[in-house]
Design an enzyme around this catalytic site. Structure first.
Site, PDB file in Angstrom:
ATOM      1  N   HIS A 501       6.780   4.727  22.213  1.00 49.80           N
ATOM      2  CA  HIS A 501       7.642   5.869  22.491  1.00 49.80           C
ATOM      3  C   HIS A 501       7.508   6.846  21.335  1.00 49.80           C
ATOM      4  O   HIS A 501       8.481   7.182  20.676  1.00 49.80           O
ATOM      5  CB  HIS A 501       9.097   5.409  22.677  1.00 49.80           C
ATOM      6  CG  HIS A 501       9.261   4.400  23.779  1.00 49.80           C
ATOM      7  ND1 HIS A 501      10.350   3.581  23.903  1.00 49.80           N
ATOM      8  CD2 HIS A 501       8.443   4.099  24.837  1.00 49.80           C
ATOM      9  CE1 HIS A 501      10.206   2.804  24.963  1.00 49.80           C
ATOM     10  NE2 HIS A 501       9.054   3.092  25.545  1.00 49.80           N
TER      11      HIS A 501
HETATM   12  C1  LIG Z   1       3.191  -1.395  26.854  1.00 54.41           C
HETATM   13  C2  LIG Z   1       3.892  -0.108  27.188  1.00 54.41           C
HETATM   14  C3  LIG Z   1       5.119  -0.147  27.834  1.00 54.41           C
HETATM   15  C4  LIG Z   1       5.780   1.056  28.141  1.00 54.41           C
HETATM   16  N1  LIG Z   1       6.965   0.995  28.815  1.00 54.41           N
HETATM   17  C5  LIG Z   1       7.646   2.127  29.081  1.00 54.41           C
HETATM   18  C6  LIG Z   1       8.887   2.076  29.778  1.00 54.41           C
HETATM   19  O1  LIG Z   1       9.370   1.034  30.172  1.00 54.41           O
HETATM   20  N2  LIG Z   1       9.541   3.251  29.989  1.00 54.41           N
HETATM   21  C7  LIG Z   1       9.048   4.439  29.573  1.00 54.41           C
HETATM   22  O2  LIG Z   1       9.717   5.470  29.761  1.00 54.41           O
HETATM   23  N3  LIG Z   1       7.836   4.523  28.959  1.00 54.41           N
HETATM   24  C8  LIG Z   1       7.134   3.394  28.709  1.00 54.41           C
HETATM   25  N4  LIG Z   1       5.912   3.466  28.091  1.00 54.41           N
HETATM   26  C9  LIG Z   1       5.379   4.801  27.738  1.00 54.41           C
HETATM   27  C10 LIG Z   1       4.648   5.446  28.940  1.00 54.41           C
HETATM   28  O3  LIG Z   1       3.586   4.656  29.328  1.00 54.41           O
HETATM   29  C11 LIG Z   1       4.171   6.853  28.528  1.00 54.41           C
HETATM   30  O4  LIG Z   1       5.312   7.629  28.173  1.00 54.41           O
HETATM   31  C12 LIG Z   1       3.450   7.597  29.643  1.00 54.41           C
HETATM   32  O5  LIG Z   1       2.402   6.858  30.181  1.00 54.41           O
HETATM   33  C13 LIG Z   1       2.934   8.914  29.058  1.00 54.41           C
HETATM   34  O6  LIG Z   1       2.220   9.654  30.023  1.00 54.41           O
HETATM   35  P1  LIG Z   1       0.993  10.598  29.588  1.00 54.41           P
HETATM   36  O7  LIG Z   1       0.417  11.143  30.815  1.00 54.41           O
HETATM   37  O8  LIG Z   1       1.458  11.514  28.508  1.00 54.41           O
HETATM   38  O9  LIG Z   1      -0.039   9.596  28.874  1.00 54.41           O
HETATM   39  P2  LIG Z   1      -0.869   8.411  29.562  1.00 54.41           P
HETATM   40  O10 LIG Z   1      -0.181   7.917  30.778  1.00 54.41           O
HETATM   41  O11 LIG Z   1      -1.158   7.418  28.502  1.00 54.41           O
HETATM   42  O12 LIG Z   1      -2.227   9.111  30.003  1.00 54.41           O
HETATM   43  C14 LIG Z   1      -3.103   9.720  29.080  1.00 54.41           C
HETATM   44  C15 LIG Z   1      -4.524   9.590  29.577  1.00 54.41           C
HETATM   45  O13 LIG Z   1      -5.373  10.457  28.813  1.00 54.41           O
HETATM   46  C16 LIG Z   1      -6.600   9.815  28.565  1.00 54.41           C
HETATM   47  N5  LIG Z   1      -7.221  10.463  27.390  1.00 54.41           N
HETATM   48  C17 LIG Z   1      -6.766  10.455  26.114  1.00 54.41           C
HETATM   49  N6  LIG Z   1      -7.570  11.175  25.314  1.00 54.41           N
HETATM   50  C18 LIG Z   1      -8.566  11.660  26.103  1.00 54.41           C
HETATM   51  C19 LIG Z   1      -9.704  12.487  25.847  1.00 54.41           C
HETATM   52  N7  LIG Z   1      -9.968  12.974  24.638  1.00 54.41           N
HETATM   53  N8  LIG Z   1     -10.531  12.769  26.894  1.00 54.41           N
HETATM   54  C20 LIG Z   1     -10.268  12.292  28.151  1.00 54.41           C
HETATM   55  N9  LIG Z   1      -9.197  11.501  28.426  1.00 54.41           N
HETATM   56  C21 LIG Z   1      -8.347  11.206  27.418  1.00 54.41           C
HETATM   57  C22 LIG Z   1      -6.218   8.367  28.362  1.00 54.41           C
HETATM   58  O14 LIG Z   1      -7.323   7.513  28.546  1.00 54.41           O
HETATM   59  C23 LIG Z   1      -5.114   8.190  29.390  1.00 54.41           C
HETATM   60  O15 LIG Z   1      -5.627   7.731  30.623  1.00 54.41           O
HETATM   61  C24 LIG Z   1       5.210   2.298  27.783  1.00 54.41           C
HETATM   62  C25 LIG Z   1       3.956   2.325  27.157  1.00 54.41           C
HETATM   63  C26 LIG Z   1       3.298   1.130  26.859  1.00 54.41           C
HETATM   64  C27 LIG Z   1       1.971   1.195  26.196  1.00 54.41           C
END
Ligand SMILES: Cc1cc2nc3c(=O)[nH]c(=O)nc-3n(C[C@H](O)[C@H](O)[C@H](O)COP(=O)(O)OP(=O)(O)OC[C@H]3O[C@@H](n4cnc5c(N)ncnc54)[C@H](O)[C@@H]3O)c2cc1C
Ligand code: SF4
Length: 571
Positions: A501
């Site tokens: 987080h």
């Molecule tokens: C183990 C775990 C448990 C969690 N549990 C909770 C929960 O219970 N409740 C909650 O609110 N949140 C939880 N989270 C947090 C939640 O997963 C994130 O807040 C959420 O996924 C964020 O969304 P996002 O789209 O910003 O990033 P992500 O979903 O991580 O997506 C980002 C994507 O960008 C890609 N990427 C990164 N850099 C590059 C690049 N340079 N070029 C191309 N692609 C790239 C990555 O490969 C990834 O697929 C948890 C996280 C983890 C790891």
């Protein structure tokens, strides 16, 4: 020489929760979207019969490959930062769906107080309550303005939950009833109620029943399999981009995902982005994807890295407190916990990623801080995630952590130990920040991110307070022996898992001097770049971030559509 590809309307850097929501919303409107994703394509079939704790939970099968890309870390500006070579305090996902595939699903909305924390603190306690160096600021948007976007995220994912009984908390009507009440959860709820608190079921993105969302996507109910956090869901019951938004985007015919492709830079000229430069890691070939709009949706840390390496936005300077990219990095305090040991057994092997109950009586500003030496607070909760055998070996205080005594205590207490934990807000400070490391580089030769972070007295006092409150509840639950953590906390320890987080670094606000984005998540300095995600949070909360990340992604999708019609800054 990079190959130039035909221009598209929108290019996404990363296809996780944020990328997936934006893809679905804008392809439904007829726009062409290309998603560039560094990991592989994922599908529910990948998760069949994959209850392998060693492979997924311990060896982190679904996470970013740290040998290719990581961050460096130090406790303060006087130290040399070293690379984070083994996963510890937080985990970052990769592959389509991102961390949204292996998350738990505990899904909240940040409080009205969170979005206006500076104004609310000054109004209730006066400016003098904010310690020197604490970077509190309002977000440039209110809870009321975000409410319709929260509603959209809740309906799309199908949250299972019940209303928070705490007076003054927002009354949210969830699309599905709460998850089951296990004996351990019941014990917690009864004890908290007897103490005069307001327990309720944790809002869950593991479905309590079958559900069809407004896009017509149907999913089945959670089986309480207990292999949820760090695993994909083989039943499709856990809301993830792969089972919700990505099929909707693909169905339109307007969405293309390019996997195994790492974006190295956002290309820009004269204050406008022209597209992105990426590498296909299977061949090493470089491509330029031109687009009218670039969405940086690569998770909080990778968002900051990409902007800094692209020289977009003004880098933050911790000495003067000026500049914006890397500012207000914040985290959560989860060390205020009480482990209770019972004579009777509970069946803790069954569980789900967001099966639990909590109280919010000590979160946000629901309690009076006048005589307290910290601001904000924590949720105090019990969860039943499923006690995976390698990870769970609770032993009372004083028992050695190895050898025969450890083994005996660990066997005796398996199924007899419960944890009440507090998840608190670690607020932003002038010298907790992110910049580029001057020494270490990733596999492509681009500088790694450098994190400079440590707990402050504010965090330590909050953890102590919450540790004591957790123990009070545990005592009422009838534990025969209680181990309290968080009473004396030293330096932040990046080696132990705490929470993924991480927030801040590309924050939203109403003033371009102190924020990177406006309330549509549009960059003040580059009008066709949008950066939704937890990097936009001006500070952290006692709740998990993704409900708020989802709402901001819907808000950004609306902003992008407006921008494509009118151009210019939207605020
Ligand atoms: C183990 C775990 C448990 C969690 N549990 C909770 C929960 O219970 N409740 C909650 O609110 N949140 C939880 N989270 C947090 C939640 O997963 C994130 O807040 C959420 O996924 C964020 O969304 P996002 O789209 O910003 O990033 P992500 O979903 O991580 O997506 C980002 C994507 O960008 C890609 N990427 C990164 N850099 C590059 C690049 N340079 N070029 C191309 N692609 C790239 C990555 O490969 C990834 O697929 C948890 C996280 C983890 C790891
Ligand atoms: S606990 Fe439920 S939601 Fe989580 S992986 Fe198992 S079946 Fe899916």
């Amino acid at each position: 020489m990079a190959t130039k590809l035909p221009k598209t309307d929108i290019v996404l850097v990363g296809v996780g929760w944020v990328g997936g929501i934006i893809a679905a919303e804008l392809t439904k409107k007829g726009y062409k979207v290309v998603g560039i994703e560094r990991g592989k394509e994922r599908s529910t079939e990948d998760y069949f019969m994959a209850h392998d704790e060693l492979r997924y939970a311990e060896r982190k099968e679904m996470m970013q490959d740290l040998s290719k890309e990581t961050i460096t870390f130090r406790h303060d500006m006087t130290k040399r930062a070293l690379p984070y070579r083994e996963w510890g305090s937080f985990l970052i996902g990769e592959g389509t769906g991102g961390s949204g595939e292996h998350w738990n699903g505990q899904t909240y909305r940040f409080l009205p107080y969170d979005f206006e924390i500076y104004s609310e603190t000054v109004k209730r306690y006066g400016k003098g309550k904010i310690p020197k160096g604490m970077m509190l600021q309002d977000w440039g948007i209110t809870y009321e303005e975000l409410e319709p976007y929260f509603d959209k995220f809740d309906a799309m994912t199908g949250i299972s939950g019940e209303a928070n009984p705490l007076p003054d908390s927002p009354q949210i009507k969830y699309p599905n009833p709460p998850m089951l009440e296990t004996p351990a959860i019941k014990l917690f709820k009864n004890a908290a109620k007897e103490l005069g608190y307001h327990p309720y079921h944790m809002p869950s993105n593991n479905l309590s029943q079958s559900y069809t969302n407004p896009d017509g996507v149907s999913r089945g109910a959670c089986q309480y399999c207990g292999f949820c956090e760090r695993f994909g869901c083989e039943y499709g019951a856990k809301a993830s981009p792969v089972v919700t938004v990505l099929p909707v985007a693909k169905e339109t015919g307007n969405f293309e995902v390019r996997t195994h492709s790492v974006v190295r830079k956002v290309l820009h000229t004269n204050g406008k982005a022209t597209g992105v430069l990426y590498v296909d890691i299977r061949t090493g070939e470089e491509f330029i994807q031109e687009a009218d709009v670039v969405v940086v949706s690569a998770y909080q840390m990778n968002n900051i890295k990409l902007l800094l390496n692209s020289q977009l936005g003004r880098p933050y300077d911790p000495v003067t407190g000026t500049g914006v990219i890397g500012r207000n990095y914040a985290y959560q305090t989860i060390l205020g916990t009480a482990v209770g040991f019972f004579d009777k057994e509970f069946n803790l092997y069954g569980g789900a990623g967001s099966l639990g109950a909590q109280i919010d009586d000590f979160n946000g500003d629901f309690f009076d801080h006048t005589d307290l030496d910290f601001l904000h607070g924590a949720t105090i909760q019990i969860t039943q995630l499923g006690d995976r055998p390698i990870a769970n070996n609770q032993i009372p205080a004083g028992v050695p952590t190895w050898g025969k005594e450890f083994k005996d205590a660990s066997v005796t207490n398996a199924n007899r130990a419960l944890i009440v934990k507090a998840q608190g807000a670690s607020l932003p400070w002038q010298d907790n920040y992110i910049d580029l490391d001057p020494t270490y580089k990733d596999a492509f030769g681009d500088p790694l991110l450098r994190m400079t972070f440590n707990w402050k007295d504010q965090d330590r006092q909050l953890m102590k307070f919450m540790g004591e409150k957790s123990a009070e509840i545990m005592k009422k639950m009838g534990a025969k022996d209680i181990k309290i953590n968080g009473l004396e906390v030293g330096d932040y320890d990046i080696r132990n898992y705490q929470s993924t987080h991480n927030t801040g670094g590309v924050i939203m606000g109403s003033d371009p001097e102190t924020s990177a984005l406006n309330s549509y998540l549009q960059m003040w300095d580059c009008e066709n770049v949008f950066v939704p995600g937890a990097s936009a949070f001006a500070q952290n909360s006692g709740y998990n971030p993704t409900g708020t990340v989802g709402a901001l992604a819907y808000r950004a999708a609306e902003g992008i559509e407006k921008y494509l019609k009118t151009g210019g800054l939207l605020v």
